[in-house]
Scaffold this active site. Structure first.
Site, PDB file in Angstrom:
ATOM      1  N   ASP A 147     -11.125  13.985 -50.287  1.00 13.97           N
ATOM      2  CA  ASP A 147     -11.433  14.917 -51.592  1.00 13.97           C
ATOM      3  C   ASP A 147     -12.594  15.891 -51.180  1.00 13.97           C
ATOM      4  O   ASP A 147     -13.463  15.534 -50.466  1.00 13.97           O
ATOM      5  CB  ASP A 147     -11.776  14.079 -52.602  1.00 13.97           C
ATOM      6  N   ASP A 204     -14.591  16.995 -53.244  1.00 14.40           N
ATOM      7  CA  ASP A 204     -16.007  16.619 -53.929  1.00 14.40           C
ATOM      8  C   ASP A 204     -16.647  15.399 -53.711  1.00 14.40           C
ATOM      9  O   ASP A 204     -17.583  14.921 -54.425  1.00 14.40           O
ATOM     10  CB  ASP A 204     -15.586  16.804 -55.594  1.00 14.40           C
ATOM     11  N   TRP A 250      -2.188  15.332 -61.569  1.00 11.59           N
ATOM     12  CA  TRP A 250      -3.144  14.488 -60.957  1.00 11.59           C
ATOM     13  C   TRP A 250      -2.552  13.004 -61.172  1.00 11.59           C
ATOM     14  O   TRP A 250      -1.646  12.573 -62.240  1.00 11.59           O
ATOM     15  CB  TRP A 250      -4.099  14.549 -62.178  1.00 11.59           C
ATOM     16  N   GLU A 274      -0.336   9.348 -56.453  1.00  6.54           N
ATOM     17  CA  GLU A 274      -0.154   9.703 -54.861  1.00  6.54           C
ATOM     18  C   GLU A 274      -0.731   8.768 -54.129  1.00  6.54           C
ATOM     19  O   GLU A 274      -0.222   8.322 -53.228  1.00  6.54           O
ATOM     20  CB  GLU A 274      -0.181  11.106 -54.704  1.00  6.54           C
ATOM     21  N   ASP A 275      -2.149   8.255 -54.679  1.00  4.50           N
ATOM     22  CA  ASP A 275      -2.895   7.342 -53.608  1.00  4.50           C
ATOM     23  C   ASP A 275      -2.443   5.961 -53.846  1.00  4.50           C
ATOM     24  O   ASP A 275      -2.323   5.321 -52.717  1.00  4.50           O
ATOM     25  CB  ASP A 275      -4.300   7.734 -53.969  1.00  4.50           C
ATOM     26  N   MET A 318     -20.472  11.912 -56.081  1.00  7.54           N
ATOM     27  CA  MET A 318     -19.103  12.966 -56.576  1.00  7.54           C
ATOM     28  C   MET A 318     -19.923  14.082 -57.177  1.00  7.54           C
ATOM     29  O   MET A 318     -20.522  14.112 -58.177  1.00  7.54           O
ATOM     30  CB  MET A 318     -18.164  12.111 -57.325  1.00  7.54           C
ATOM     31  N   HIS A 369     -17.376  17.284 -61.968  1.00  9.39           N
ATOM     32  CA  HIS A 369     -16.197  18.432 -62.306  1.00  9.39           C
ATOM     33  C   HIS A 369     -15.362  18.036 -63.498  1.00  9.39           C
ATOM     34  O   HIS A 369     -15.551  16.625 -63.594  1.00  9.39           O
ATOM     35  CB  HIS A 369     -15.276  18.882 -60.980  1.00  9.39           C
ATOM     36  N   ARG A 413     -11.499  18.172 -65.228  1.00  9.38           N
ATOM     37  CA  ARG A 413     -10.254  18.206 -64.736  1.00  9.38           C
ATOM     38  C   ARG A 413      -9.699  19.689 -64.354  1.00  9.38           C
ATOM     39  O   ARG A 413     -10.198  20.365 -65.359  1.00  9.38           O
ATOM     40  CB  ARG A 413      -9.192  17.511 -65.613  1.00  9.38           C
TER      41      ARG A 413
END
Ligand code: UDP
Ligand code: MN
Length: 347
Positions: A198, A200, A260, A263-264, A290, A293, A295
């Site tokens: 990722d 971030d 979102w 998938e993981d 992180m 941020h 969404r």
């Protein structure tokens, strides 16, 4: 006596003619012998040189004493980097300077060429492709590159950073971008290991090694935002490492998770279906900051994710690397990363 002297006279004349005839012939023979001999001896010399070059016997080459031989000497092979890099610093202080510029990061990483680096003094133990799914997070990307390049260099890795940009404004698809990254990076080099990263999440400790193990590895045990505790049991998102074989064996990520979430977890199910076990570094090492941020627009929560996760055992063989359809719009080899822009299509 008169008769004898006449006969003798005749004979000596014949010898004289014979001698005159043989003289040029013998000269000719000598010339032939010499030139033939010298060609022959040259051939032997060059064959011997070639044999020595083949053997890469530097001592023998040096003994030949010719400048050509010296130039042909091969450098002594480099040794493999140590298991534990002497350059590691452990926990490092991170900074997120708003004034940081791309040029600053490029200036700090002069030995990174087109996003790629390898150690000078030794041969890296693994060749690692870092894959970053991305859209509209330029600031996060700069902070990550700023920390990640020196971090990976301290780990003495041969690595390249790939940023996989989703073109257009259709719903974001992290998993499919990472499949594209894997397939495209393998066109450059047969990478041993892939880090799905990722944009971030910035690693806080360089003992968190970006290499692959005999089992898939999850690198984010904790992050500042969650009090450095594992998000939930089985969490496999954020940053993870899989070898080329491991990722191939599970047919990569599913391509069907738009928006979102999910998938993981799908990737974890694929790993478990192959009887592999997710490993993690110790919690005091696998720590990340992180960058805050909200969404992103275009990455709304995927409401179908639970339904999709139930089908994973039935569809993983036909939804993944082997069914990943996309169109590459550009591949730019920038100083700090390889920028792959891709049209993934629509949900
Ligand atoms: N991402 C991106 N642009 C977007 C949405 C997501 O670049 O519009 C990438 C980025 O690498 C990000 C990752 O997808 O870190 C996961 O998304 P997000 O950070 O929203 O998920 P989180 O783990 O924070 O819930
Ligand atoms: Mn995030």
């Amino acid at each position: 006596m008169g008769f004898c002297s006449a006969a003798c006279c005749k004979l000596s004349r014949r010898v004289k003619y014979l001698f005159l005839l043989l003289l040029p012939l013998s000269v000719l023979a000598w010339i032939c012998l010499f030139s033939g001999g010298s060609v022959k001896s040259f051939t032997v010399f060059s064959a011997a040189t070639q044999a020595l070059i083949k053997k890469e016997n530097t001592q023998d080459l040096a003994n030949l004493g010719t400048s050509v031989a010296v130039r042909l000497m091969t450098p002594t092979p480099r040794t493999e980097c140590p298991k534990k890099s002497p350059l590691l610093q452990g926990a490092v202080k991170l900074n997120f300077e708003p004034s940081l510029k791309v040029k600053d990061v490029e200036g700090e990483n002069k030995r990174v060429v087109e996003g790629r680096y390898q150690p000078l003094s030794c041969t890296a133990r693994q060749s690692v492709a870092i894959l970053i799914p991305h859209r509209n997070r330029e600031r996060h990307l700069l902070y990550l590159l700023h920390h990640l390049h020196p971090f990976l260099q301290r780990q003495q890795l041969h690595y390249a950073v790939y940023v996989i940009q989703q073109a257009g404004d259709a719903t974001f698809n992290r998993a499919k971008l990472l499949n594209v990254g894997y397939l495209e990076a393998l066109k450059d080099y047969t990478w041993d290991c892939f880090i799905f990263h990722d944009v971030d999440l910035v690693p806080e400790n360089d003992r968190n090694l970006y290499v692959c193990d005999s089992q898939p590895k999850h690198l984010v045990v904790g992050r500042n935002a969650t009090g450095y505790k594992l998000h939930y049991k089985g969490y496999f998102g954020g940053v993870s490492a899989m070898s080329r074989e491991q990722f191939g064996k599970v047919n990569g990520f599913a391509n069907t998770y738009w928006g979102w979430g999910g998938e993981d977890d799908d990737l974890r199910i694929r790993v478990e279906l192959q009887k592999m076990k997710i490993v993690r570094p110790p919690a005091d090492i696998a720590r990340y900051t992180m960058v805050f941020h909200k969404r992103d627009s275009g990455n709304e929560v995927n409401k179908d994710r639970m339904k999709l996760l139930r089908r994973t055992p039935l569809v993983w063989k036909k939804d993944g690397l082997n069914s990943c359809k996309y169109q590459i719009l550009s591949v730019e080899r920038l100083p700090l990363y390889i920028n792959v822009t891709v049209d993934l299509g629509k949900p």
